[in-house]
Motif scaffolding. Structure first.
Motif, mmCIF file in Angstrom:
data_model
loop_
_atom_site.group_PDB
_atom_site.id
_atom_site.type_symbol
_atom_site.label_atom_id
_atom_site.label_comp_id
_atom_site.label_asym_id
_atom_site.label_seq_id
_atom_site.Cartn_x
_atom_site.Cartn_y
_atom_site.Cartn_z
ATOM 1 N N TYR A 1 0.869 -1.169 0.000
ATOM 2 C CA TYR A 1 0.000 0.000 0.000
ATOM 3 C C TYR A 1 0.910 1.225 0.000
ATOM 4 C CZ TYR A 1 -3.861 -3.102 1.359
ATOM 5 O OH TYR A 1 -4.804 -4.098 1.405
ATOM 6 N N THR A 2 0.956 1.945 -1.121
ATOM 7 C CA THR A 2 1.870 3.071 -1.269
ATOM 8 C C THR A 2 1.222 4.358 -0.762
ATOM 9 O OG1 THR A 2 2.821 2.032 -3.223
ATOM 10 C CG2 THR A 2 3.297 4.362 -2.886
ATOM 11 N N ALA A 3 1.920 5.070 0.129
ATOM 12 C CA ALA A 3 1.399 6.325 0.676
ATOM 13 C C ALA A 3 1.437 7.411 -0.391
ATOM 14 C CB ALA A 3 2.230 6.746 1.886
ATOM 15 N N ASN A 4 0.379 8.247 -0.421
ATOM 16 C CA ASN A 4 0.342 9.348 -1.389
ATOM 17 C C ASN A 4 0.207 10.711 -0.723
ATOM 18 O OD1 ASN A 4 -2.305 9.401 -0.531
ATOM 19 N ND2 ASN A 4 -3.174 8.615 -2.449
ATOM 20 N N GLY A 5 0.400 10.760 0.592
ATOM 21 C CA GLY A 5 0.293 12.018 1.320
ATOM 22 C C GLY A 5 -1.031 12.178 2.023
ATOM 23 N N ASP A 6 -2.116 11.741 1.377
ATOM 24 C CA ASP A 6 -3.449 11.836 1.976
ATOM 25 C C ASP A 6 -3.968 10.481 2.458
ATOM 26 O OD1 ASP A 6 -3.675 14.582 1.438
ATOM 27 O OD2 ASP A 6 -4.288 14.154 -0.618
ATOM 28 N N GLY A 7 -3.241 9.453 2.183
ATOM 29 C CA GLY A 7 -3.669 8.088 2.506
ATOM 30 C C GLY A 7 -2.820 7.105 1.731
ATOM 31 N N TYR A 8 -3.476 6.109 1.138
ATOM 32 C CA TYR A 8 -2.751 5.083 0.390
ATOM 33 C C TYR A 8 -3.394 4.877 -0.972
ATOM 34 C CZ TYR A 8 -0.462 3.845 4.783
ATOM 35 O OH TYR A 8 0.269 3.880 5.939
ATOM 36 N N ARG A 9 -2.544 4.599 -1.975
ATOM 37 C CA ARG A 9 -3.059 4.211 -3.280
ATOM 38 C C ARG A 9 -3.597 2.783 -3.211
ATOM 39 N NH1 ARG A 9 2.004 6.596 -4.411
ATOM 40 N NH2 ARG A 9 1.824 8.666 -5.336
ATOM 41 N N SER A 10 -4.276 2.356 -4.273
ATOM 42 C CA SER A 10 -4.790 0.990 -4.310
ATOM 43 C C SER A 10 -3.631 0.010 -4.163
ATOM 44 C CB SER A 10 -5.512 0.723 -5.637
ATOM 45 O OG SER A 10 -6.645 1.561 -5.753
ATOM 46 N N PRO A 11 -3.828 -1.061 -3.407
ATOM 47 C CA PRO A 11 -2.727 -2.002 -3.171
ATOM 48 C C PRO A 11 -2.326 -2.733 -4.446
ATOM 49 C CG PRO A 11 -4.786 -2.914 -2.380
ATOM 50 C CD PRO A 11 -5.078 -1.498 -2.770
ATOM 51 N N ARG A 12 -1.077 -3.156 -4.478
ATOM 52 C CA ARG A 12 -0.598 -3.972 -5.594
ATOM 53 C C ARG A 12 0.117 -5.190 -5.031
ATOM 54 N NH1 ARG A 12 4.990 -2.550 -6.834
ATOM 55 N NH2 ARG A 12 5.671 -0.882 -5.445
ATOM 56 N N SER A 13 -0.058 -6.293 -5.711
ATOM 57 C CA SER A 13 0.593 -7.529 -5.296
ATOM 58 C C SER A 13 2.014 -7.551 -5.845
ATOM 59 C CB SER A 13 -0.185 -8.734 -5.820
ATOM 60 O OG SER A 13 0.487 -9.937 -5.517
ATOM 61 N N VAL A 14 2.999 -7.754 -4.975
ATOM 62 C CA VAL A 14 4.386 -7.782 -5.414
ATOM 63 C C VAL A 14 4.974 -9.188 -5.364
ATOM 64 C CG1 VAL A 14 4.805 -5.389 -4.750
ATOM 65 C CG2 VAL A 14 5.230 -7.203 -3.091
ATOM 66 N N TRP A 15 4.219 -10.127 -4.797
ATOM 67 C CA TRP A 15 4.643 -11.527 -4.779
ATOM 68 C C TRP A 15 3.465 -12.401 -4.395
ATOM 69 C CZ3 TRP A 15 4.816 -14.939 -0.531
ATOM 70 C CH2 TRP A 15 5.406 -16.190 -0.802
ATOM 71 N N ASP A 16 3.395 -13.549 -5.041
ATOM 72 C CA ASP A 16 2.362 -14.531 -4.726
ATOM 73 C C ASP A 16 3.029 -15.897 -4.766
ATOM 74 O OD1 ASP A 16 0.172 -16.418 -4.941
ATOM 75 O OD2 ASP A 16 -1.111 -14.739 -5.453
ATOM 76 N N SER A 17 2.771 -16.723 -3.757
ATOM 77 C CA SER A 17 3.424 -18.037 -3.714
ATOM 78 C C SER A 17 3.008 -18.921 -4.882
ATOM 79 C CB SER A 17 3.119 -18.744 -2.393
ATOM 80 O OG SER A 17 1.734 -18.929 -2.211
ATOM 81 N N GLY A 18 1.848 -18.631 -5.490
ATOM 82 C CA GLY A 18 1.445 -19.322 -6.709
ATOM 83 C C GLY A 18 1.414 -20.827 -6.552
#
Length: 571
Positions: free
Chosen positions: A295-312
């Motif tokens: 969850y990347t901070a944008n100053g007012d909160g967080y941007r939409s989450p992104r998956s950076v790894w999945d055990s698959g």
């Protein structure tokens, strides 16, 4: 589209209204979309009956309890667009999965209970009342489509000769163009086309006997379909890509059962972001599945989450993972580390340390940098390890520290030790014991009564370690202390007590250690890390949960007495 025409003509292919079953010809079926699927083939393909026969669509099982299809299937008027409201379907919807021949009773028929539309394109996730068993969901492709790619489509829509066919049909198509989120598909044979009832059908790649979902079909001309104007000969298809919304599908379909969080500046913009290790439980084939989200901070909160790894396809047990963050290779970007528990390996306990290296726009997959099975520490009890991280030696790279529990010794004293994994830029050195209660002036140290937080509390450039320590009650009051291990080039100094409720407010206050969670950070911006304690007061007289925040401001080598900086309305 493989033909030009006004939007009203194109929408004709979008509508999915079907006349009730039973109006069928006696002519043997010759499917416009191709051939009849073999029994059990493409079992992930789902048939949606919307409104007790008012509409029929096709979809794809992407998780055991979720089907991906076209949002326009549920629109009041598809000619006015695909945007719909999430929540329960307006019309009762039955979903059939795993039934190639609809006259048979194999597979599953289940009610749809929730719609989650994508919003920016004609896609919707449909939640089923109960999970589907015995059918493997289709995987979403990781590759962007290209002109010339070959795809296969499976659907339950009309054919050339049948109004309401009772069997899944399939045919091959090619990608004729790619424009943003849209693909144009053309049949590989002259008859290949889609008909009413095929809206939402999956277009997928086939490789080594498995399928990868590439797109959902949403708009088509219906040339040659039963009941279509004979003058309409166009058969082109417009489809919606799914490779670039895989994170959204995962986020909707695999709502985590549990999660663990850690913070760090993952994008290098000077604002702290949030990492979340999520537990998705067991997959259909019995694997444990976990994923990392940012969850990347944008100053007012967080941007939409992104998956950076999945055990698959690997198995990763969330409950066997302890997460922390830091710049382990010294490149200025925050990475992730996990201490992982293998449990018993033969007659020894086994643990490993994995790192996820931050590459700016993504994280490298997990890399094992230490394994007790190949270490001088042949047995390592993960359950006896409390993990934290920091630049303890001040060399610009984040190290890891573990407070380790040896339990009670023969002398009845509690045994604890502090071990560090020093970062070498490409991994970590062998763990080194830098403090042991058995040889310390503090002969007994209860691991169970210790909560860790790391930060540079004295501002010397090296990370220190704070321990919130729980004591037995004193004069009927809960007693808690705060200890600090000062970081140094060679390890840690002896712990020193910097605060104790036994002397705070002349010993008149009570502080419940079990209700306290410490977090370190430079909260006042003076270059020294402070401590904040989240305190759970339990239920007040009105039966409402009460939470407070207490701050210990750093004074360099010590801390100011705690002060309450917020609560949610104590009585």
């Amino acid at each position: 589209m493989s033909g030009k025409g006004p939007r009203s003509a194109r929408i004709a292919g979008l509508l999915v209204t079907c006349v009730a079953a039973g109006v069928m010809t006696n002519t043997p079926a010759v499917a416009v979309v191709g051939d009849e699927a073999k029994d059990g083939q493409y079992a992930f393909t789902a048939k949606l009956d919307i409104g007790d026969g008012k509409r029929s669509c096709t979809g794809a099982l992407v998780e055991n309890q979720w089907v991906l299809t076209a949002a326009s299937c549920f629109a009041d008027d598809p000619s006015q667009g695909f945007r719909i409201t999430g929540g329960a379907p307006k019309m009762p919807t039955k979903v059939t999965v795993g039934r190639t021949d609809l006259t048979h009773n194999d597979g599953t028929v289940v009610e749809a209970i929730e719609l989650v539309p994508r919003g920016d394109r004609d896609l919707v996730m449909v939640k089923l009342k109960t999970p589907v068993s015995g059918v493997k969901p289709v995987e979403l492709t990781k590759y962007a489509p290209r002109t010339g790619d070959d795809l296969r489509i499976a659907g339950y829509g009309r054919t050339k000769d049948e109004w309401a066919p009772e069997r899944l049909h399939t045919a091959a198509f090619g990608v004729s163009s790619v424009s943003g989120a849209t693909l144009d598909l053309t049949g590989k044979t002259a008859d290949a086309a889609l008909c009413k009832g095929d809206t939402g059908s999956p277009a997928f790649r086939e490789k080594n006997g498995s399928a990868e979902l590439a797109a959902i079909n949403t708009n088509f001309w219906q040339g040659g379909c039963f009941g279509t104007d004979e003058a309409e000969t166009r058969k082109g298809i417009s489809s919606i890509r799914v490779d670039d919304v895989a994170d959204w599908v995962l986020q909707v379909s695999s709502l985590p059962k549990r999660f663990a969080t850690a913070s760090g500046d993952f994008d290098g913009d000077g604002k702290a972001d949030l990492a979340m290790l999520t537990d998705y439980g067991q997959t259909a084939d019995g694997r444990s599945r976990a994923a990392l989200w940012i969850y990347t901070a944008n100053g007012d909160g967080y941007r939409s989450p992104r998956s950076v790894w999945d055990s698959g396809t690997d198995s990763w047990r969330w409950e066997a993972s302890k997460l922390t963050t830091g710049d382990f290779n010294g490149d200025g970007k925050t990475d992730l580390a996990v201490l992982y528990n293998y449990g018993l390996d033969g007659n020894r306990m086994r643990s490993s340390l994995f790192t996820f290296t931050n590459q700016g726009d993504h994280f490298d997959s997990h890399r094992k940098v230490w394994d007790s099975a190949a270490s001088t520490w042949k047995s390592w009890n993960w359950n006896a390890s409390k993990l934290t991280s920091g630049d303890f030696n001040g060399d610009g790279k984040t190290d890891l520290a573990v407070l380790y529990n040896y339990g009670k010794g023969a002398d009845g004293l509690n045994g604890s030790a502090l071990l560090t994994f020093t970062s070498n830029g490409n991994g970590v050195d062998e763990p080194r014991k830098v403090w042991d209660s058995s040889t310390s002036v503090w002969k007994s140290w209860s691991w169970d009564a210790s909560k860790l937080a790391s930060g540079d509390f004295n501002g010397d450039g090296k990370t220190d370690l704070a321990v919130l320590y729980g004591y037995d009650k004193l004069d009927g009051r809960n007693r808690t202390g705060l200890w600090v291990f000062d970081g140094s080039k060679d390890g840690f100094g002896e712990p020193r007590k910097v605060w104790d409720t036994a002397t705070w407010m002349n010993g008149k206050e009570s502080w419940n250690w079990a209700s306290s969670e410490p977090v370190a950070g430079d909260f006042n911006g003076d270059g020294k890390a402070d401590l904040t304690i989240t305190y759970d007061y339990g239920l007040n007289k009105a039966g409402r949960a009460q939470i407070g925040l207490w701050a210990f401001a750093s004074k360099g080598g010590t801390f100011a007495d705690p002060r309450r900086v917020w609560d949610n309305g104590l009585d």
